[in-house]
Design an enzyme around this catalytic site. Sequence first.
Site, mmCIF file in Angstrom:
data_model
loop_
_atom_site.group_PDB
_atom_site.id
_atom_site.type_symbol
_atom_site.label_atom_id
_atom_site.label_comp_id
_atom_site.label_asym_id
_atom_site.label_seq_id
_atom_site.Cartn_x
_atom_site.Cartn_y
_atom_site.Cartn_z
ATOM 1 N N ARG A 232 0.791 -1.239 0.000
ATOM 2 C CA ARG A 232 0.000 0.000 0.000
ATOM 3 C C ARG A 232 0.826 1.293 0.000
ATOM 4 N NH1 ARG A 232 -3.318 1.514 3.101
ATOM 5 N NH2 ARG A 232 -4.938 2.024 1.604
ATOM 6 N N TYR B 6 0.054 3.296 -3.282
ATOM 7 C CA TYR B 6 -0.881 4.426 -3.160
ATOM 8 C C TYR B 6 -0.297 5.570 -2.341
ATOM 9 C CZ TYR B 6 -3.844 0.277 -3.804
ATOM 10 O OH TYR B 6 -4.378 -0.909 -4.215
ATOM 11 N N CYS C 105 15.260 -3.854 -3.680
ATOM 12 C CA CYS C 105 16.172 -3.005 -4.449
ATOM 13 C C CYS C 105 15.447 -2.029 -5.356
ATOM 14 C CB CYS C 105 17.129 -3.887 -5.233
ATOM 15 S SG CYS C 105 18.162 -4.778 -4.087
HETATM 16 N N1 LLP Z 1 -17.239 -4.202 -3.425
HETATM 17 C C1 LLP Z 1 -16.575 -3.998 -4.569
HETATM 18 C C2 LLP Z 1 -17.279 -4.188 -5.835
HETATM 19 C C3 LLP Z 1 -15.236 -3.591 -4.539
HETATM 20 O O1 LLP Z 1 -14.585 -3.368 -5.683
HETATM 21 C C4 LLP Z 1 -14.579 -3.407 -3.293
HETATM 22 C C5 LLP Z 1 -13.186 -2.990 -3.223
HETATM 23 C C6 LLP Z 1 -15.321 -3.648 -2.117
HETATM 24 C C7 LLP Z 1 -16.649 -4.028 -2.218
HETATM 25 C C8 LLP Z 1 -14.722 -3.484 -0.755
HETATM 26 O O2 LLP Z 1 -14.368 -2.174 -0.512
HETATM 27 P P1 LLP Z 1 -13.931 -1.713 0.953
HETATM 28 O O3 LLP Z 1 -15.120 -1.799 1.847
HETATM 29 O O4 LLP Z 1 -12.839 -2.591 1.408
HETATM 30 O O5 LLP Z 1 -13.474 -0.318 0.749
HETATM 31 N N2 LLP Z 1 -6.172 -2.302 -2.619
HETATM 32 C C9 LLP Z 1 -6.809 -1.048 -2.243
HETATM 33 C C10 LLP Z 1 -8.303 -1.185 -2.115
HETATM 34 C C11 LLP Z 1 -8.975 -1.723 -3.338
HETATM 35 C C12 LLP Z 1 -10.471 -1.875 -3.191
HETATM 36 C C13 LLP Z 1 -11.061 -2.575 -4.353
HETATM 37 N N3 LLP Z 1 -12.474 -2.810 -4.263
HETATM 38 C C14 LLP Z 1 -6.164 -0.511 -0.974
HETATM 39 O O6 LLP Z 1 -5.227 -1.135 -0.456
HETATM 40 O O7 LLP Z 1 -6.539 0.556 -0.483
#
Ligand code: LLP
Length: 420
Positions: A315, A319, A344
Site C-alpha cells: 500500500r 498508493y 532493491c
Molecule cells: N465491493 C466492490 C465491488 C469492490 O470493488 C470493493 C473494493 C469492495 C466491495 C470493498 O471495498 P472496501 O469496503 O474494502 O473499501 N487495494 C486497495 C483497495 C482496493 C479496493 C477494491 N475494491 C487498498 O489497499 O486501499
Amino acid sequence: MDHFELRSGVLHAEDVPLTAIADAVGTPVYVYSRATFTRHVRVFKEALSALPKVHIAFAVKSNPNLAVLRLMQREGLGADVVSGGEMARALAVGMPAKDIVFSGVGKQAREMIAGLEAGVGQFNIESEEEGIELSELAAERGLRAACALRVNPDVDARTHAKISTGKAENKFGVPIDRAAGIYARLAELPGLDMRGVAVHIGSQLAELEPLETAFTKLGELIAEIRASGCTVTHADLGGGLGVPYKAGEVFPSPAEYGAMVARVTKDWDVTLMFEPGRVISGNAGVLLTRVIRVKRSSNRAPFVIVDAAMNDLARPAMYGAWHDFDAVCPTGERMTAHIVGPICETGDTFAMDRDMDALGAGDLAVFRTAGAYGATMASSYNSRGFIAEVMVDGDKFAVVADRILPETITSAERVPDWLE
Ligand code: LLP
C-alpha cells in the site's frame, strides 16, 4: 477500536505479547485479532439493524485468509467474491453458496460456470455483453442466474484515484443513464433472473456525501426500472467505508453510515446488500517486523531498514498510503527516520521523515491497519517468498498461513530441455 494495545510496556494482540509471536513464528508476519474482527462485524451489523432486509457479504479481496473467512461465516456474513479463486475460498469455509455475491468486471466463462454450478446467490453484472454471455451459459445448463446490474453513477468518491470506481471514466458498471434500458433487455434473456441493481464508487471513503449522492441516483434508477415494468427486489450498496490509518483521525462511523442509508433508502422496498471489506478487516491486523539495521546518513534522517518490504505490504509503495508504525517495546524516546524495506528499489519506502519511536537493530515494530489489503496483495518480488499470518484469540494464537519459502516458489519453475 482494536485490540492491539500496550500492556506493561509491550504491545499485545489481545492477551498475547507480540514478542512471543515473533519468537515463535519469526518476522515479518501478519498478526490478526479475532476479537477485533468480531467487534467490527457486530458494530457494522448493529449500524444496519434498523433496516428491514439486509444481506452483508464480506469483501473477500480485503482479507481472503481461510481463518478470517471462517470467522465471517460464523458471524453470519456472506461473501463478495471477484474470482473463481475467491469463490472457492468462501465455499471451502462453509459459506452457503446462496450467500455469495459474484462481482468483477472481467468474469471469465469458466468462472461464471463455476458460479452457476455452485449456485451462487447473485451475480453482479458489469456490462450488457457479460449479461448475454452469462445468460447463454446458464440457459445451456437449464439454470437462471439471479443478477444485479452494477451501475456507474459518475460520482467522485474523493479517494485515491487508483481505488475510485464510480466515475464515468472508470471501467466499472454500466453508465447510469443507460442502465434502465440495459436492465430491461437483460430481463428478457432466458438465463437471467434480473432482480436488482448494484453500486460501489470506491474504497477508503472519508466522507458519506459521495455515497449519499450515488445511492440517491440508484433510488431514482430503481423507480425508472420499475416504471418500465421490470422487477427490482435487491439493491447492493457495495463497500467503501474508510478507516483511520493515523491515530486520532476521525472517519464516518458505521452508525452514521447506517443512518444515512436508512434515510435514503426508506421507500425502496428491497433487500439491501452490503460488501464491506476494510471497515471489517483493516484495523484487525498489523504487520509485525524487525529492524535489520539503522543506516545513518551524513546530514539527513537515518534509514530504519526493516525486514518487511513492499512485496509484503504494497500500500505505501502503490498508493503512497500511510500506516502508523509503532515499536513493540517503546522506550519513550523518539527519532525521525525514513522507514524502508530491503528491496532493491526506492519505491520500497514505507515512510519518509517519520516521527517515530526510537528503534535500533533487532527491535520489533508494527505497521498498523494492515488487516485489509495487506497479505492479500503480497508478491514474491526479489524472490522473498510470502510471509506467515497468525490469528490471536484471547491468550492463544495460531499460524493461519504458513510462510511460503522462496524455494517452494522456485520448485514450480522449470528450465526447458532446450536450455539445458
Ligand atoms: N465491493 C466492490 C465491488 C469492490 O470493488 C470493493 C473494493 C469492495 C466491495 C470493498 O471495498 P472496501 O469496503 O474494502 O473499501 N487495494 C486497495 C483497495 C482496493 C479496493 C477494491 N475494491 C487498498 O489497499 O486501499
